[in-house]
Design an enzyme around this catalytic site. Sequence first.
Site, PDB file in Angstrom:
ATOM      1  N   CYS A   2     -11.208  -3.244  10.931  1.00  0.00           N
ATOM      2  CA  CYS A   2     -11.351  -3.977  12.146  1.00  0.00           C
ATOM      3  C   CYS A   2     -12.880  -4.365  12.326  1.00  0.00           C
ATOM      4  O   CYS A   2     -13.567  -3.629  12.271  1.00  0.00           O
ATOM      5  CB  CYS A   2     -10.444  -3.430  13.307  1.00  0.00           C
ATOM      6  SG  CYS A   2      -8.910  -3.016  13.185  1.00  0.00           S
ATOM      7  N   ARG A  27     -15.734  -5.342   6.262  1.00  0.00           N
ATOM      8  CA  ARG A  27     -15.204  -4.270   6.585  1.00  0.00           C
ATOM      9  C   ARG A  27     -13.862  -4.055   6.357  1.00  0.00           C
ATOM     10  O   ARG A  27     -12.856  -2.996   6.394  1.00  0.00           O
ATOM     11  CB  ARG A  27     -15.364  -3.961   8.187  1.00  0.00           C
ATOM     12  CG  ARG A  27     -16.700  -3.767   8.903  1.00  0.00           C
ATOM     13  CD  ARG A  27     -16.897  -4.219  10.149  1.00  0.00           C
ATOM     14  NE  ARG A  27     -16.077  -3.216  10.878  1.00  0.00           N
ATOM     15  CZ  ARG A  27     -16.507  -1.783  11.163  1.00  0.00           C
ATOM     16  NH1 ARG A  27     -17.857  -1.508  10.988  1.00  0.00           N
ATOM     17  NH2 ARG A  27     -16.018  -1.074  12.047  1.00  0.00           N
ATOM     18  N   TRP A  84      -7.408  -5.191  10.707  1.00  0.00           N
ATOM     19  CA  TRP A  84      -6.814  -4.475   9.338  1.00  0.00           C
ATOM     20  C   TRP A  84      -5.593  -3.825   9.886  1.00  0.00           C
ATOM     21  O   TRP A  84      -5.611  -2.936  10.663  1.00  0.00           O
ATOM     22  CB  TRP A  84      -7.971  -3.417   8.949  1.00  0.00           C
ATOM     23  CG  TRP A  84      -7.652  -2.806   7.747  1.00  0.00           C
ATOM     24  CD1 TRP A  84      -7.913  -3.221   6.438  1.00  0.00           C
ATOM     25  CD2 TRP A  84      -7.048  -1.472   7.571  1.00  0.00           C
ATOM     26  NE1 TRP A  84      -7.414  -2.493   5.568  1.00  0.00           N
ATOM     27  CE2 TRP A  84      -6.958  -1.345   6.091  1.00  0.00           C
ATOM     28  CE3 TRP A  84      -6.256  -0.628   8.119  1.00  0.00           C
ATOM     29  CZ2 TRP A  84      -6.206  -0.319   5.528  1.00  0.00           C
ATOM     30  CZ3 TRP A  84      -5.918   0.381   7.712  1.00  0.00           C
ATOM     31  CH2 TRP A  84      -5.821   0.500   6.374  1.00  0.00           C
ATOM     32  N   ASN A 110     -10.404  -1.901  17.877  1.00  0.00           N
ATOM     33  CA  ASN A 110     -10.903  -1.520  16.807  1.00  0.00           C
ATOM     34  C   ASN A 110     -10.363   0.008  16.945  1.00  0.00           C
ATOM     35  O   ASN A 110     -10.962   0.859  17.442  1.00  0.00           O
ATOM     36  CB  ASN A 110     -12.163  -1.538  16.127  1.00  0.00           C
ATOM     37  CG  ASN A 110     -12.377  -0.869  14.708  1.00  0.00           C
ATOM     38  OD1 ASN A 110     -11.429  -0.445  14.296  1.00  0.00           O
ATOM     39  ND2 ASN A 110     -13.833  -0.868  14.651  1.00  0.00           N
ATOM     40  N   GLY A 111      -9.080   0.357  16.141  1.00  0.00           N
ATOM     41  CA  GLY A 111      -8.802   2.047  16.318  1.00  0.00           C
ATOM     42  C   GLY A 111      -7.350   2.052  16.555  1.00  0.00           C
ATOM     43  O   GLY A 111      -6.598   0.994  16.117  1.00  0.00           O
ATOM     44  N   GLU A 494     -15.741   8.615 -10.337  1.00  0.00           N
ATOM     45  CA  GLU A 494     -16.431   7.188  -9.693  1.00  0.00           C
ATOM     46  C   GLU A 494     -16.111   5.996 -10.565  1.00  0.00           C
ATOM     47  O   GLU A 494     -15.638   4.939  -9.959  1.00  0.00           O
ATOM     48  CB  GLU A 494     -18.001   7.665  -9.488  1.00  0.00           C
ATOM     49  CG  GLU A 494     -18.660   6.355  -8.864  1.00  0.00           C
ATOM     50  CD  GLU A 494     -18.121   5.966  -7.363  1.00  0.00           C
ATOM     51  OE1 GLU A 494     -17.398   6.867  -6.889  1.00  0.00           O
ATOM     52  OE2 GLU A 494     -18.763   5.075  -6.914  1.00  0.00           O
ATOM     53  N   LYS A 498     -14.067   3.094  -9.009  1.00  0.00           N
ATOM     54  CA  LYS A 498     -14.733   1.833  -8.718  1.00  0.00           C
ATOM     55  C   LYS A 498     -13.489   0.804  -9.419  1.00  0.00           C
ATOM     56  O   LYS A 498     -13.169  -0.413  -8.911  1.00  0.00           O
ATOM     57  CB  LYS A 498     -15.856   1.571  -9.646  1.00  0.00           C
ATOM     58  CG  LYS A 498     -17.063   2.113  -8.914  1.00  0.00           C
ATOM     59  CD  LYS A 498     -17.669   1.542  -7.730  1.00  0.00           C
ATOM     60  CE  LYS A 498     -16.779   2.257  -6.453  1.00  0.00           C
ATOM     61  NZ  LYS A 498     -17.485   2.885  -5.474  1.00  0.00           N
ATOM     62  N   GLU A 501     -10.354   0.448  -7.481  1.00  0.00           N
ATOM     63  CA  GLU A 501     -10.468  -0.186  -6.060  1.00  0.00           C
ATOM     64  C   GLU A 501     -10.738  -1.971  -6.260  1.00  0.00           C
ATOM     65  O   GLU A 501     -10.171  -2.782  -5.366  1.00  0.00           O
ATOM     66  CB  GLU A 501     -11.825   0.197  -5.685  1.00  0.00           C
ATOM     67  CG  GLU A 501     -11.907   1.216  -4.751  1.00  0.00           C
ATOM     68  CD  GLU A 501     -13.291   1.557  -4.225  1.00  0.00           C
ATOM     69  OE1 GLU A 501     -14.480   1.659  -4.999  1.00  0.00           O
ATOM     70  OE2 GLU A 501     -13.769   1.131  -3.279  1.00  0.00           O
ATOM     71  N   HIS A 517      -4.361  19.090 -21.048  1.00  0.00           N
ATOM     72  CA  HIS A 517      -3.375  19.567 -20.090  1.00  0.00           C
ATOM     73  C   HIS A 517      -2.207  18.444 -19.533  1.00  0.00           C
ATOM     74  O   HIS A 517      -1.876  18.841 -18.387  1.00  0.00           O
ATOM     75  CB  HIS A 517      -4.115  20.532 -19.018  1.00  0.00           C
ATOM     76  CG  HIS A 517      -5.016  21.496 -19.742  1.00  0.00           C
ATOM     77  ND1 HIS A 517      -4.365  22.689 -20.197  1.00  0.00           N
ATOM     78  CD2 HIS A 517      -6.168  21.555 -19.955  1.00  0.00           C
ATOM     79  CE1 HIS A 517      -5.341  23.557 -20.776  1.00  0.00           C
ATOM     80  NE2 HIS A 517      -6.667  22.792 -20.544  1.00  0.00           N
ATOM     81  N   LYS A 616     -14.526  -1.230   4.749  1.00  0.00           N
ATOM     82  CA  LYS A 616     -15.765  -0.438   4.476  1.00  0.00           C
ATOM     83  C   LYS A 616     -16.136   0.879   5.198  1.00  0.00           C
ATOM     84  O   LYS A 616     -16.744   1.570   4.707  1.00  0.00           O
ATOM     85  CB  LYS A 616     -16.904  -1.468   4.971  1.00  0.00           C
ATOM     86  CG  LYS A 616     -18.362  -0.984   4.371  1.00  0.00           C
ATOM     87  CD  LYS A 616     -18.555  -1.065   3.179  1.00  0.00           C
ATOM     88  CE  LYS A 616     -19.948  -0.245   2.689  1.00  0.00           C
ATOM     89  NZ  LYS A 616     -19.986  -0.243   1.244  1.00  0.00           N
TER      90      LYS A 616
HETATM   91  C1  F6R Z   1     -15.632   3.348  -2.356  1.00  0.00           C
HETATM   92  C2  F6R Z   1     -15.852   3.583  -1.065  1.00  0.00           C
HETATM   93  C3  F6R Z   1     -14.955   4.584  -0.427  1.00  0.00           C
HETATM   94  C4  F6R Z   1     -15.857   5.384   0.278  1.00  0.00           C
HETATM   95  C5  F6R Z   1     -15.237   6.346   1.594  1.00  0.00           C
HETATM   96  C6  F6R Z   1     -16.156   7.056   2.260  1.00  0.00           C
HETATM   97  O1  F6R Z   1     -16.157   2.430  -3.050  1.00  0.00           O
HETATM   98  O2  F6R Z   1     -16.444   2.849  -0.532  1.00  0.00           O
HETATM   99  O3  F6R Z   1     -14.182   5.528  -1.263  1.00  0.00           O
HETATM  100  O4  F6R Z   1     -16.775   6.066  -0.324  1.00  0.00           O
HETATM  101  O5  F6R Z   1     -14.164   5.559   2.210  1.00  0.00           O
HETATM  102  O6  F6R Z   1     -17.013   6.358   2.822  1.00  0.00           O
HETATM  103  P1  F6R Z   1     -18.187   7.009   3.912  1.00  0.00           P
HETATM  104  O7  F6R Z   1     -19.249   7.212   2.608  1.00  0.00           O
HETATM  105  O8  F6R Z   1     -18.656   5.565   4.454  1.00  0.00           O
HETATM  106  O9  F6R Z   1     -17.968   7.989   4.412  1.00  0.00           O
END
Ligand code: F6R
Length: 621
Positions: A2, A27, A84, A110-111, A494, A498, A501, A517, A616
């Site tokens: 949001c 976001r 969102w 937002n929340g 990671e 990526k 996502e 396993h 975000k």
């Molecule tokens: C992946 C990504 C998320 C954040 C997670 C934690 O690309 O961006 O997995 O890493 O939501 O966010 P922060 O680092 O802001 O606590």
Amino acid sequence: MCGIVAYIGNKNCRDILINGLKRLEYRGYDSAGIGILAPKTAPKSSDPGYEIKVIKEAGKIKDLEKLLSDMDFDGTVGIGHTRWATHGVPNRANAHPHFDCHGEIAVVHNGIIENYAEIKEELVKKGHKFISDTDTEVLPHLIEEYLKSEADGKLLIAMQRLLKKIRGSGAIVALSLKHPDEIVAGRIASPLIVGVSKEGNFFASDMPAVLEHTHHFVIINDYETVRITRDDIQIYDLEGIIIQRDPFRVNWTLESAEKSGYEDFMLKEMFEQPYGIRETMRGRITDGVFHFEEINLSEEQIRNLKKIQIIACGTSYHAALTGKLIIEKWAGIPVEVDISSEYRYRDPIVDRDCLFIAITQSGETIDTLAAIREARKKGAKVMAVTNVVGSTIARESDSVIYTHAGPEIGVCATKTFTAQVIVMYMIGLFLARIKGTVDETVYEKIIEELEIIPNKVQQILNNAGHIKKIADETYRHTCFLFLGRIYGFPMSLEGALKLKEISYIHAEGYAAGEMKHGPIALTDTRTIVVGVIPQDFVYEKMLSNLQEVKARNAKIFALITEGDKNTAKYADYVFEIPKTREELYGILAVVPLQLYAYYIAKNLSRNVDQPRNLAKSVTVE
Ligand code: F6R
């Protein structure tokens, strides 16, 4: 998650709101809306002389703009929102702003209001009618009730009552027909800032939303309410006591929050990594020695440290796993790593002789915030590692190490991740020197190597075309397994994160030793196995693992150390990583993995900057 923008001033707010919302698109959202206070052309004598015009739409801001294109929608006071969805599907009725019974009070939020159902029931009994499925809609109705009674017609007091009534989280902004010279807001646990300028004042969820109008900001804390007018801002606590807080200036430029000719923010941000890593180290190495004033511990306290606890979510969790490996190896201090959402509910044992580190690029992640609150309640001293100055977690921690990656707009964390990893290396080395656990000549060699890591990352980026070619040839596969050992393991997690996502392809990251396993059952001709296989002390083990999957008809894409002809014999695709110390391979290996995910997603025409369902900053549980 949001986004909120609001403006009161002497300019037309339509474009301010639309452009501000566009800058918050990163976001994550699925519908949007704006509401403005517009003078009525022929008001009746009993009228307030204004009306609130509103426009909302499911989908993207460009859909909203289409609707706006031939409308008269001008005014100098307005609120905007990207939603969102949490309660109710993304459609026009559920989009914000929401209204009271008479269309006189408009609210964006937002929340999550956890007790909205009981509040709604109370309001329905009093005759209020609701038209959306959202939790937010109770807020304008509550304000309406308070304005009639306890708040004595004062919007700010109604907001204070409202914050006392609700449970959950919220940045809440309200506009009222009967209060045309002010906008009020309140905050519980969701980010809210005030932008201050000579031509009016703003509310926003994040600074980039209004960076083109001002560089001066005031951060709003939990359980504070704010009134902004055209030329003033006033902050109050819930009892109506005024709080003095001066604006501070941020140096982020508008360009740093724009694409600068790159096709996407994600691409731009991956290419900014050498800069982000260098900036994060800048000023922290003098005469070959690390300075880390932010670690608020005396040398004696460091020598006596019994444990380090790190918490984080998502990508930041992978930085935490790297931190564990490095700190244990160099400084010899046991490190426990937890996912924040698990830590906060598992009744953790908090040791006062332990250093507690929270890693979060946004500084707003609700689970990490709740976890540090829990830890501090139990006596821990918390150190945050974050990229956002003034973020909630930065303010609620005992000390902060800032990564200096610059604003990251793409939802996918890339440059903030490599900046976090470099901080993990620096912390490990800093602690090791004080504890005397790393030989002086080794210490110097590591520092020398760290200083040239940005050049090596650049070398990888210069070769992005090669990764693109591999992605072009492999993007149709439906199963991707990322394998690594030790320093390569967090990076395989990671790489898989990526890829899933932004491409929406199923991908798994695994410690290569775990293959037998379970996951080896997945390998067949549809599978690509991405192996992180630097020439380190587990090289031969990794090589055996890759041969095992090769024997089961999977295709292999190996990230190898430059010149490694041996692995190249078994792999279908290889990408060479410049040589470095084995502990530092992770930061180099992750860059081609980010690029690989990016080019696969582009082949599939995905929106890499705003992948579906993601946000975000994850400000709700
Ligand atoms: C992946 C990504 C998320 C954040 C997670 C934690 O690309 O961006 O997995 O890493 O939501 O966010 P922060 O680092 O802001 O606590």
